[in-house]
Design a protein around this motif. Structure first.
Motif, PDB file in Angstrom:
ATOM      1  N   ALA A 178       0.864  -1.185   0.000  1.00 39.70           N
ATOM      2  CA  ALA A 178       0.000   0.000   0.000  1.00 39.70           C
ATOM      3  C   ALA A 178       0.891   1.223   0.000  1.00 39.70           C
ATOM      4  N   ALA A 179       0.404   2.295  -0.609  1.00 40.09           N
ATOM      5  CA  ALA A 179       1.134   3.560  -0.630  1.00 40.09           C
ATOM      6  C   ALA A 179       0.153   4.678  -0.317  1.00 40.09           C
ATOM      7  N   ILE A 180       0.488   5.506   0.649  1.00 36.86           N
ATOM      8  CA  ILE A 180      -0.429   6.528   1.127  1.00 36.86           C
ATOM      9  C   ILE A 180       0.230   7.900   1.126  1.00 36.86           C
ATOM     10  N   ASP A 181      -0.588   8.924   1.192  1.00 31.85           N
ATOM     11  CA  ASP A 181      -0.123  10.296   1.314  1.00 31.85           C
ATOM     12  C   ASP A 181       0.555  10.475   2.676  1.00 31.85           C
ATOM     13  N   GLY A 182       1.736  11.078   2.661  1.00 24.34           N
ATOM     14  CA  GLY A 182       2.476  11.250   3.906  1.00 24.34           C
ATOM     15  C   GLY A 182       2.185  12.541   4.647  1.00 24.34           C
ATOM     16  N   THR A 183       1.214  13.325   4.190  1.00 20.22           N
ATOM     17  CA  THR A 183       0.861  14.558   4.887  1.00 20.22           C
ATOM     18  C   THR A 183       0.513  14.259   6.347  1.00 20.22           C
ATOM     19  N   PRO A 184       1.061  15.030   7.298  1.00 24.26           N
ATOM     20  CA  PRO A 184       0.866  14.673   8.718  1.00 24.26           C
ATOM     21  C   PRO A 184      -0.590  14.636   9.179  1.00 24.26           C
ATOM     22  N   GLU A 185      -1.428  15.536   8.704  1.00 21.20           N
ATOM     23  CA  GLU A 185      -2.795  15.588   9.191  1.00 21.20           C
ATOM     24  C   GLU A 185      -3.547  14.291   8.860  1.00 21.20           C
ATOM     25  N   GLY A 186      -4.013  13.594   9.892  1.00 17.17           N
ATOM     26  CA  GLY A 186      -4.746  12.355   9.701  1.00 17.17           C
ATOM     27  C   GLY A 186      -3.887  11.161   9.335  1.00 17.17           C
ATOM     28  N   LEU A 187      -2.553  11.296   9.448  1.00 15.18           N
ATOM     29  CA  LEU A 187      -1.650  10.238   8.992  1.00 15.18           C
ATOM     30  C   LEU A 187      -1.826   8.949   9.797  1.00 15.18           C
ATOM     31  N   LYS A 188      -1.993   9.066  11.108  1.00 11.72           N
ATOM     32  CA  LYS A 188      -2.163   7.866  11.937  1.00 11.72           C
ATOM     33  C   LYS A 188      -3.305   7.004  11.395  1.00 11.72           C
ATOM     34  N   ASP A 189      -4.436   7.623  11.107  1.00 15.16           N
ATOM     35  CA  ASP A 189      -5.598   6.861  10.644  1.00 15.16           C
ATOM     36  C   ASP A 189      -5.338   6.226   9.285  1.00 15.16           C
ATOM     37  N   ARG A 190      -4.629   6.930   8.400  1.00 15.28           N
ATOM     38  CA  ARG A 190      -4.328   6.370   7.072  1.00 15.28           C
ATOM     39  C   ARG A 190      -3.377   5.188   7.185  1.00 15.28           C
TER      40      ARG A 190
END
Length: 317
Positions: A178-190
């Motif tokens: 999986a590859a996700i956006d690394g922007t800090p906001e909401g990162l834990k949930d992603r």
């Protein structure tokens, strides 16, 4: 010889081509005619004097080179500084022969970033097959290799972060599940969502600031987070001992320079990595080649997150 010698600390604007005397090899050293030098994110810290070890002026940046010795050996070497030049000097134990079939760019990718990825998984986090691994900056030099090594060594699930759709696609092509956006906001949930609703066992973290905080919050019980950089140039929030105890979590730091006192800590992983490349099990990504006169552009590109994989410098142009 032509080289990038800085006489004041600052950003990319201080990186200018000049003429300096050729270096001279002392006892136990080798003189290398540089075919290519490596460009690393750590160099941007070195140039502005914000790195873990203070820099001294005047200075020729660049910690690694690949080239030829006077007796005809083709070697890749760690030089500490002095790499952004036509010639460089290395201590003999830190110059390793490059096997046939390994390109200059691949050798440069492995000698510092490859050995870093190796130690992050093997030494710092004691990775075990079946564990889930989060790799930040999955399209970068260390990240692109860490994804492949984790999969090769039997990770249960590898999740990568990256800053663009193109970079996330590359991380998936390298083997990330999986590859996700690394922007800090909401990162834990992603992170947890990408891991099937579960916290992750291992995090390889080099951004710092809120990215570190969100990543720590996504750690599973007995999870390990290793920090090996601060690309955001931001400090993470302090971690109280109780937050470590609850969940039995581990936070560990890693700096490859701490391996420099024993060449075996670099040479043995490098030999293994060369073998994986020869077997086709590991594919170092060379993301761009810059002329000596373009090194400021290379630093600008890195700082703006426009690059992928390993960047190399051609000092002959």
């Amino acid at each position: 010889m032509r080289a990038i010698e800085i006489t004041e600390f600052g950003g990319p604007e201080v990186l200018k081509v000049g003429d300096v005397p050729d270096p001279v090899a002392g006892d136990g050293q080798v003189l290398i005619t540089v075919d290519h030098a490596g460009i690393n994110y750590a160099d941007t810290h070195q140039v502005e004097n914000s790195y873990l070890q203070a820099s001294k002026l005047p200075m020729i940046p660049g910690g690694e080179v690949v080239g030829h010795t006077a007796d005809g050996r083709r070697v890749v070497a760690l030089v500490g500084s002095g790499g952004y030049a036509e010639k460089a000097v290395a201590h003999a134990p830190y110059a390793w022969d490059v096997p046939e079939g390994v390109t200059d760019g691949q050798a440069l990718a492995l000698v510092l970033q490859g050995t870093t990825a190796w130690h992050l998984l093997k030494t710092s986090t004691h990775f075990q097959p079946g564990e889930s691994v989060l790799v930040h900056a999955g399209a970068g030099g260390v990240g692109s290799l860490a994804i492949q090594l984790a999969k090769h060594w039997g990770a249960g699930r590898v999740i990568a972060t990256a800053s663009s759709d193109e970079k996330r696609k590359q991380a998936l092509e390298l083997g990330a599940d999986a590859a996700i956006d690394g922007t800090p906001e909401g990162l834990k949930d992603r992170i947890i969502e990408a891991n099937g609703g579960k916290p992750v066992d291992i995090v390889l973290e080099m951004v710092g600031g809120p990215t570190f905080d969100e990543s720590f919050a996504a750690l599973a019980k007995f999870g390990r987070l290793v920090t090996f950089g601060a690309a955001s140039r931001e400090a993470a929030a302090p971690i109280e001992s109780g937050r470590l105890m609850k969940g039995s979590k581990t936070v560990v730091g890693f700096w490859l320079a701490d391996c420099f006192g024993d060449p075996r800590l670099l040479g043995e992983p490098l030999t293994e990595l060369f073998g994986l490349v020869a077997d086709g099990a590991l594919r170092p990504i060379v993301g761009g080649e810059y002329k000596l006169s373009e090194v400021a552009t290379a630093h600008e590109d890195m700082r703006a997150r426009r690059t992928v994989g390993k960047l190399v410098l051609d000092p002959t142009h």
